[in-house]
Write a protein that holds these residues in place. Structure first.
Motif, PDB file in Angstrom:
ATOM      1  N   GLY A   1       0.811  -1.216   0.000  1.00  9.08           N
ATOM      2  CA  GLY A   1       0.000   0.000   0.000  1.00  9.08           C
ATOM      3  C   GLY A   1       0.842   1.263   0.000  1.00  9.08           C
ATOM      4  O   GLY A   1       0.458   2.284  -0.587  1.00  9.08           O
ATOM      5  N   ILE A   2       1.997   1.200   0.647  1.00 12.15           N
ATOM      6  CA  ILE A   2       2.885   2.361   0.696  1.00 12.15           C
ATOM      7  C   ILE A   2       3.388   2.717  -0.698  1.00 12.15           C
ATOM      8  O   ILE A   2       3.426   3.888  -1.101  1.00 12.15           O
ATOM      9  N   VAL A   3       3.743   1.691  -1.465  1.00 16.40           N
ATOM     10  CA  VAL A   3       4.220   1.918  -2.823  1.00 16.40           C
ATOM     11  C   VAL A   3       3.099   2.446  -3.704  1.00 16.40           C
ATOM     12  O   VAL A   3       3.308   3.302  -4.574  1.00 16.40           O
ATOM     13  N   ILE A   4       1.880   1.973  -3.462  1.00 12.35           N
ATOM     14  CA  ILE A   4       0.734   2.413  -4.258  1.00 12.35           C
ATOM     15  C   ILE A   4       0.496   3.912  -4.094  1.00 12.35           C
ATOM     16  O   ILE A   4       0.128   4.612  -5.047  1.00 12.35           O
ATOM     17  N   VAL A   5       0.697   4.420  -2.886  1.00 16.19           N
ATOM     18  CA  VAL A   5       0.525   5.862  -2.650  1.00 16.19           C
ATOM     19  C   VAL A   5       1.509   6.661  -3.505  1.00 16.19           C
ATOM     20  O   VAL A   5       1.160   7.698  -4.092  1.00 16.19           O
ATOM     21  N   LEU A   6       2.742   6.183  -3.596  1.00 19.14           N
ATOM     22  CA  LEU A   6       3.737   6.849  -4.445  1.00 19.14           C
ATOM     23  C   LEU A   6       3.325   6.797  -5.913  1.00 19.14           C
ATOM     24  O   LEU A   6       3.590   7.724  -6.680  1.00 19.14           O
TER      25      LEU A   6
ATOM     26  N   PHE B   1      -5.213   3.305 -10.053  1.00 23.72           N
ATOM     27  CA  PHE B   1      -6.244   2.313  -9.742  1.00 23.72           C
ATOM     28  C   PHE B   1      -5.891   0.932 -10.296  1.00 23.72           C
ATOM     29  O   PHE B   1      -6.251  -0.080  -9.702  1.00 23.72           O
ATOM     30  N   TYR B   2      -5.189   0.900 -11.417  1.00 23.97           N
ATOM     31  CA  TYR B   2      -4.706  -0.388 -11.915  1.00 23.97           C
ATOM     32  C   TYR B   2      -3.742  -1.022 -10.910  1.00 23.97           C
ATOM     33  O   TYR B   2      -3.759  -2.235 -10.680  1.00 23.97           O
ATOM     34  N   ALA B   3      -2.898  -0.189 -10.321  1.00 20.02           N
ATOM     35  CA  ALA B   3      -1.946  -0.690  -9.327  1.00 20.02           C
ATOM     36  C   ALA B   3      -2.675  -1.226  -8.095  1.00 20.02           C
ATOM     37  O   ALA B   3      -2.318  -2.284  -7.560  1.00 20.02           O
ATOM     38  N   ILE B   4      -3.694  -0.495  -7.638  1.00 16.75           N
ATOM     39  CA  ILE B   4      -4.484  -0.954  -6.490  1.00 16.75           C
ATOM     40  C   ILE B   4      -5.142  -2.295  -6.798  1.00 16.75           C
ATOM     41  O   ILE B   4      -5.093  -3.242  -6.002  1.00 16.75           O
ATOM     42  N   LEU B   5      -5.756  -2.373  -7.973  1.00 16.14           N
ATOM     43  CA  LEU B   5      -6.436  -3.606  -8.356  1.00 16.14           C
ATOM     44  C   LEU B   5      -5.462  -4.772  -8.449  1.00 16.14           C
ATOM     45  O   LEU B   5      -5.786  -5.906  -8.063  1.00 16.14           O
TER      46      LEU B   5
ATOM     47  N   VAL C   1      -3.538  -9.881  -6.350  1.00 16.04           N
ATOM     48  CA  VAL C   1      -2.423 -10.721  -5.893  1.00 16.04           C
ATOM     49  C   VAL C   1      -2.724 -11.280  -4.506  1.00 16.04           C
ATOM     50  O   VAL C   1      -2.509 -12.470  -4.240  1.00 16.04           O
ATOM     51  N   ALA C   2      -3.261 -10.442  -3.613  1.00 14.79           N
ATOM     52  CA  ALA C   2      -3.584 -10.889  -2.256  1.00 14.79           C
ATOM     53  C   ALA C   2      -4.685 -11.950  -2.276  1.00 14.79           C
ATOM     54  O   ALA C   2      -4.612 -12.955  -1.563  1.00 14.79           O
ATOM     55  N   ILE C   3      -5.701 -11.747  -3.113  1.00 15.00           N
ATOM     56  CA  ILE C   3      -6.808 -12.712  -3.199  1.00 15.00           C
ATOM     57  C   ILE C   3      -6.331 -14.050  -3.747  1.00 15.00           C
ATOM     58  O   ILE C   3      -6.648 -15.111  -3.207  1.00 15.00           O
ATOM     59  N   ILE C   4      -5.562 -13.990  -4.831  1.00 14.65           N
ATOM     60  CA  ILE C   4      -5.078 -15.225  -5.444  1.00 14.65           C
ATOM     61  C   ILE C   4      -4.143 -15.970  -4.510  1.00 14.65           C
ATOM     62  O   ILE C   4      -4.200 -17.199  -4.382  1.00 14.65           O
ATOM     63  N   MET C   5      -3.267 -15.226  -3.819  1.00 16.44           N
ATOM     64  CA  MET C   5      -2.374 -15.867  -2.852  1.00 16.44           C
ATOM     65  C   MET C   5      -3.157 -16.523  -1.729  1.00 16.44           C
ATOM     66  O   MET C   5      -2.848 -17.649  -1.313  1.00 16.44           O
ATOM     67  N   GLY C   6      -4.174 -15.825  -1.244  1.00 15.55           N
ATOM     68  CA  GLY C   6      -5.000 -16.383  -0.177  1.00 15.55           C
ATOM     69  C   GLY C   6      -5.685 -17.665  -0.611  1.00 15.55           C
ATOM     70  O   GLY C   6      -5.783 -18.635   0.152  1.00 15.55           O
ATOM     71  N   TYR C   7      -6.142 -17.683  -1.853  1.00 17.03           N
ATOM     72  CA  TYR C   7      -6.802 -18.892  -2.370  1.00 17.03           C
ATOM     73  C   TYR C   7      -5.809 -20.033  -2.530  1.00 17.03           C
ATOM     74  O   TYR C   7      -6.106 -21.186  -2.211  1.00 17.03           O
TER      75      TYR C   7
END
Length: 279
Positions: free
Chosen positions: A153-158, A169-173, A178-184
């Motif tokens: 999230g820190i990098v996304i702010v930059l 917004f592409y970066a946020i998505l 990545v987090a969802i797929i990793m969790g799955y």
């Protein structure tokens, strides 16, 4: 020795996957989806720095943190990934493999998530912001996919400061995907079946589960409320691939048996999380 060689090969494969995701899918569209690779994309746009040089310097700092907070094993595994990643970024072609930004983001996210999961499963890292999730997991028990979401999230702010709002917004998505797929991958692909069986032929069913499926069985005394009849309930846990065989066993002995099946994502203990019949 074989175990260590396999681990190194997994790390190399993961590094190649991350390098391909950055150079061929995310980087060409300026999607700085967190991590040291995201910072490298931002610094390249701002100052013209080489991605591989930025990653090499950043990882030098991260290696020290790995040694202090995570110990020698992860430090050594991180050394491998931290050295290989800038090499991969340097020599894997920086080309636009997919012209559509959305499709490129989806493919890059999936490839990044799979590669990161391989690293985490081998207690390794490529450095950068992939290490804070390991530290958060070790000291606070936070799932690596959530830790990665926080650190990125820190990098996304930059990213918002450097690029336009669409890229932001592409970066946020990308980070969320990545987090969802990793969790799955960490839980969804590791689901087991917990089965409760009530039958008048529990002894025969139990014997066959133990001998043919090589699964442990727990017998629980029960009393049916309607007939007030004492019986034994079978409780067994197994992989999904053994579940069909279990159904055949139960049906062969008692086609009127009462069964309840539940899916569980975490099973720990003999036969599951350590050797001797582990699956």
């Amino acid at each position: 020795m074989v175990k260590h060689i396999k681990k190194v090969l997994y790390i190399i494969a993961a590094v190649i996957g991350i390098s391909v995701a950055v150079n061929m899918f995310l980087g060409p569209h300026s999607i700085a989806a967190g991590g040291i690779t995201g910072l490298a994309i931002i610094f390249e746009s701002l100052f013209g720095f080489s991605r591989s040089v930025t990653i090499f310097i950043g990882n030098g700092i991260i290696l020290l943190a790995a040694l202090v907070f995570l110990g020698k094993e992860i430090f050594l595994n991180t050394v491998i990934g931290a050295i290989l990643l800038p090499v991969g970024i340097r020599y894997i072609p920086q080309i636009t493999l997919v012209s559509d930004t959305m499709l490129s983001m989806l493919v890059g996210s999936a490839l990044m998530a799979i590669s990161a999961s391989i690293l985490y499963s081998n207690h390794a890292s490529t450095g950068g912001t992939t290490l804070p999730p390991l530290i958060l997991k070790k000291y606070f028990g936070i799932n690596p996919s959530i830790g990665l979401l926080i650190s990125d999230g820190i990098v996304i702010v930059l990213c918002l400061i450097v690029f336009d709002i669409d890229t932001f917004f592409y970066a946020i998505l990308t980070v969320v995907l990545v987090a969802i797929i990793m969790g799955y991958i960490e839980s969804g692909l590791n689901k087991r079946k917990m089965v409760y069986i009530i039958s008048d032929h529990s002894e025969a069913i139990t014997t066959e589960i133990q001998t043919k499926l090589d699964r442990g069985v727990t017998l629980v005394p029960i009393i049916g409320a309607y007939e007030r009849k004492k019986r034994e309930m079978i409780i067994a846990t197994m992989d999904s691939r053994n579940y069909r065989d279990l159904l055949d066993i139960v049906k062969r002995h008692d086609d009127k048996a009462f069964m309840i099946t539940d899916s569980v994502s975490q099973v720990h203990g003999q036969g599951f999380t350590y050797n001797s019949g582990s699956v």
